[in-house]
Write an enzyme that holds these catalytic residues in place. Structure first.
Site, PDB file in Angstrom:
ATOM      1  N   CYS A   1       0.834  -1.217   0.000  1.00 31.13           N
ATOM      2  CA  CYS A   1       0.000   0.000   0.000  1.00 31.13           C
ATOM      3  C   CYS A   1       0.859   1.254   0.000  1.00 31.13           C
ATOM      4  O   CYS A   1       0.427   2.311  -0.470  1.00 31.13           O
ATOM      5  CB  CYS A   1      -0.883   0.043   1.236  1.00 31.13           C
ATOM      6  SG  CYS A   1      -1.609  -1.528   1.674  1.00 31.13           S
TER       7      CYS A   1
ATOM      8  N   ASP B   1      -1.916  -3.141   7.913  1.00 27.64           N
ATOM      9  CA  ASP B   1      -2.985  -3.932   8.536  1.00 27.64           C
ATOM     10  C   ASP B   1      -3.006  -5.356   7.997  1.00 27.64           C
ATOM     11  O   ASP B   1      -3.251  -6.310   8.736  1.00 27.64           O
ATOM     12  CB  ASP B   1      -4.336  -3.264   8.291  1.00 27.64           C
ATOM     13  CG  ASP B   1      -4.501  -2.076   9.202  1.00 27.64           C
ATOM     14  OD1 ASP B   1      -3.923  -1.021   8.895  1.00 27.64           O
ATOM     15  OD2 ASP B   1      -5.175  -2.221  10.222  1.00 27.64           O
TER      16      ASP B   1
ATOM     17  N   CYS C   1      -2.868   3.552   3.014  1.00 27.89           N
ATOM     18  CA  CYS C   1      -3.258   2.342   3.741  1.00 27.89           C
ATOM     19  C   CYS C   1      -4.264   2.751   4.813  1.00 27.89           C
ATOM     20  O   CYS C   1      -4.539   3.931   5.008  1.00 27.89           O
ATOM     21  CB  CYS C   1      -2.004   1.693   4.326  1.00 27.89           C
ATOM     22  SG  CYS C   1      -2.252   0.015   4.966  1.00 27.89           S
ATOM     23  N   ASP C   2      -4.800   1.769   5.515  1.00 28.07           N
ATOM     24  CA  ASP C   2      -5.961   2.017   6.375  1.00 28.07           C
ATOM     25  C   ASP C   2      -5.809   3.191   7.340  1.00 28.07           C
ATOM     26  O   ASP C   2      -6.715   4.007   7.471  1.00 28.07           O
ATOM     27  CB  ASP C   2      -6.257   0.780   7.237  1.00 28.07           C
ATOM     28  CG  ASP C   2      -6.690  -0.407   6.404  1.00 28.07           C
ATOM     29  OD1 ASP C   2      -6.521  -0.366   5.180  1.00 28.07           O
ATOM     30  OD2 ASP C   2      -7.187  -1.373   6.996  1.00 28.07           O
TER      31      ASP C   2
ATOM     32  N   CYS D   1      -5.228  -2.562  -0.484  1.00 27.26           N
ATOM     33  CA  CYS D   1      -6.073  -3.758  -0.624  1.00 27.26           C
ATOM     34  C   CYS D   1      -7.319  -3.445  -1.452  1.00 27.26           C
ATOM     35  O   CYS D   1      -7.998  -2.442  -1.229  1.00 27.26           O
ATOM     36  CB  CYS D   1      -6.458  -4.281   0.750  1.00 27.26           C
ATOM     37  SG  CYS D   1      -5.031  -4.823   1.697  1.00 27.26           S
TER      38      CYS D   1
ATOM     39  N   GLU E   1      -7.987  -6.090  14.669  1.00 28.43           N
ATOM     40  CA  GLU E   1      -9.015  -6.529  13.720  1.00 28.43           C
ATOM     41  C   GLU E   1      -9.098  -8.049  13.721  1.00 28.43           C
ATOM     42  O   GLU E   1      -8.076  -8.728  13.732  1.00 28.43           O
ATOM     43  CB  GLU E   1      -8.671  -6.054  12.305  1.00 28.43           C
ATOM     44  CG  GLU E   1      -8.749  -4.552  12.159  1.00 28.43           C
ATOM     45  CD  GLU E   1      -8.428  -4.092  10.748  1.00 28.43           C
ATOM     46  OE1 GLU E   1      -7.888  -4.888   9.953  1.00 28.43           O
ATOM     47  OE2 GLU E   1      -8.714  -2.923  10.448  1.00 28.43           O
TER      48      GLU E   1
ATOM     49  N   SER F   1     -11.777  -6.118  10.183  1.00 26.71           N
ATOM     50  CA  SER F   1     -11.114  -5.588   8.995  1.00 26.71           C
ATOM     51  C   SER F   1     -12.178  -5.162   8.003  1.00 26.71           C
ATOM     52  O   SER F   1     -13.293  -5.683   7.991  1.00 26.71           O
ATOM     53  CB  SER F   1     -10.262  -6.696   8.392  1.00 26.71           C
ATOM     54  OG  SER F   1     -10.075  -6.467   7.023  1.00 26.71           O
TER      55      SER F   1
END
Ligand code: FES
Length: 561
Positions: free
Chosen positions: A52, A84, A125-126, A197, A449, A475
């Site tokens: 990512c 993650d 990314c997250d 992702c 998660e 997640s």
């Protein structure tokens, strides 16, 4: 350079009174002419160890080029990051959510200390998207975000793959339904290169909604990481940034309550991640906007789920490009009265103005987005549940495929790892509500998660037969009948800590109830023997986190008293 641009050259003002700073800027290569220019901090969340983020330093260089071409000085700095995908299912996951706040803190710290006139965050990314948004809101200096872009899908034996395929392959391995060779084949081919992702998981959820919020240039969330549009977007940032400075448009002019409603409307219409709930509560607090769980439920009540995107659907984010991208979907929602068109964006125009020339969604030639009249689910998949198991609220992700009500028998797992053990031993059975506790903001710590357990459940073929509740998170890649963010968490004495194997639990996403069928008297009895666990960390970043973090219903923020 415009008067406004000079007005915001606060670094220059500091330099005049601080010859050392000026000398150091000469030292890093700035010229006398540069000393008259606005300085823009470019926060790259790039690092090599995660797909990512692996390309973000490169994108930052393009952003810098666009900044320089528009008469400003761009200065790249970096923040930390946690993958993650890589930390899911192991102890490292405890660092993931705290990394959001560290990213916010680090951007605030550098921009505040160096007194940059504006800030651009290159994110992918997250946790770095919400972290950067929190920093922008705190700093309230002209700024915007650039999304690194979604990953392309992988492929093995004609099957499209992504990160979730890798997790679910593990579940199939437990169930004995995949050969060793195919297992390796999936793992080796799931991730073909740079990008976040690829489903409507947390990164693409946050990217789509931050675009809906007006904090990126249009299409930022649509271009895949390797698409040529991504580089062009980075270079175009320069002109946009200059305009923000000239017009003195600051993040809080954009991050209004209506903009939060737009962001969550897009999250819900697209079937986005439960993490968006947590993050937007935190971002709203950073922007000092009154936006609560109730507001999210109200939006969910009026917003149908219309996107057939993974994890619960068929398509990937890369497929959205072909149907006109997020702008085409936003235009449709705007036409149907679900978005506020008058919200300001980083283009200096409103949402409605940005979308004016965007072609309409065509419902004849695509199957990703459904008409609002025939949605996948008439109300949102994100439901806020309350009951004696969650007096402070819990977040359910219910797309309707699993049904909207589940009544079952508790199978208690003190930690995430126990779920895998029980699945391997065949002890998780149809009708179980798997209760995973001690995974909350303080107890986890960091609300890990539960992707490994949910993927293992799916892989074991139990996806439509069991439900899962936890004081941890899920997640964005999770699907199934799941309820997370149970508040208060077990560590703080929440009733989730008192559940025993065999207790009856009702999850009702129609009436928004999460109920443990155990009497108050019995719960009082059980509480007499309950003891708060020792904190898993007392020092270091996680020790600090455990002491400071607020509940999930308060966005897990760490900067409030
Ligand atoms: Fe970065 Fe999934 S690990 S988006």
């Amino acid at each position: 350079m415009s008067e406004q641009l000079n007005k915001f050259s606060r670094t220059l003002t500091q330099e005049v009174t601080n010859p050392a700073a000026k000398a150091m800027l000469y030292g890093v290569g700035l010229t006398q002419e540069d000393m008259q220019k606005a300085q823009i901090g470019i926060a790259s969340t790039g690092y090599e160890g995660n797909t990512c983020n692996m390309h973000l330093n490169g994108l930052s260089v393009h952003v810098k080029k666009g900044i320089q071409e528009n008469g400003m000085v761009g200065l790249i700095f970096h923040t930390i990051g946690v993958s993650d995908g890589m930390t899911n299912g192991n102890a490292g996951m405890s660092y993931s959510l705290p990394s959001r706040d560290l990213i916010a803190d680090s951007i605030e710290n550098v921009v505040g200390a160096q007194w940059y006139d504006g800030v651009i965050a290159v994110v992918g990314c997250d946790k770095n998207m919400p972290g950067a948004m929190m920093a922008l809101a705190r700093l309230n200096r002209p700024g915007m975000l650039v999304y690194g872009g979604t990953i392309r899908t992988g492929e093995y034996k004609g099957q499209k793959l992504d990160i979730i395929s890798a997790f679910e392959a593990l579940g199939k391995k437990f169930a004995g339904t995949i050969s060793d060779e195919d297992y390796e084949g999936v793992i080796q081919n799931a991730i073909p290169g740079a990008g976040a992702c690829g489903g409507m998981y947390t990164a693409n959820t946050m990217a789509s909604s931050m675009e809906a919020m007006g904090l990126t240039l249009p299409n930022s969330s649509t271009y895949p990481a390797t698409h040529e549009g991504k580089k062009a977007e980075c270079i175009a940032i320069g002109a946009a940034m200059k305009q923000l400075l000239e017009k003195n448009i600051c993040p809080r002019d954009i991050m209004t309550r209506k903009a939060f409603e737009n962001a969550l409307t897009v999250v819900i219409a697209l079937g986005g991640s439960t993490n968006a709930v947590l993050h937007y509560l935190a971002i709203a607090r950073a922007a000092e906007v009154n936006f609560t769980l109730k507001d999210i439920q109200d939006i969910s009540d009026r917003t149908p789920l219309i996107a057939d995107l993974k994890p619960s659907g068929k398509y990937y984010m890369e497929d959205v490009l072909a149907i006109g991208g997020i702008p085409a979907i936003m235009k449709y929602l705007l036409q149907k009265g679900l978005l506020h068109g008058d919200c300001l964006t980083v283009t200096g125009k409103t949402i409605a103005e940005n979308l004016e020339d965007v072609p309409d969604l065509n419902f004849e030639n695509q199957k990703i987005i459904f008409p609002l009249e025939t949605p996948l689910k008439p109300t949102g998949h994100l439901q806020i549940l309350y009951g004696n198991l969650a007096t402070g609220g819990a977040v359910a992700k219910i797309t309707g495929k699993e049904g909207e009500r589940f009544e079952g028998i508790a199978k208690v797992c003190e930690r995430e790892e126990e779920v895998i053990e029980y699945i391997e031993k065949g002890e998780i059975k149809a009708g179980h509500v798997i209760v995973i506790r001690n995974e909350g903001p303080k107890g986890g710590p960091g609300m890990p998660e539960m992707l490994k357990p949910t993927s293992a459940v799916m892989g074991a073929g139990l996806g439509d037969k069991v439900a899962m509740i936890t004081d941890g998170r899920f997640s964005g890649g999770t699907h199934g009948f799941v309820v997370g963010h149970v508040t208060p968490e077990a560590y703080l004495g929440g009733n989730i800590g008192l559940v025993r194997d065999g207790d009856k639990i009702t999850i009702d996403a129609v009436n928004n109830v999460l109920q443990l069928h155990v009497s108050d008297e019995e719960l009082t009895e059980r509480r007499k023997t309950w003891k708060q666990p020792e904190p898993s960390f007392t020092r270091g970043t996680l020790g600090k986190y455990i002491r400071n973090v607020k509940s999930a219903s308060e966005g897990c923020v760490t900067d409030e008293a």
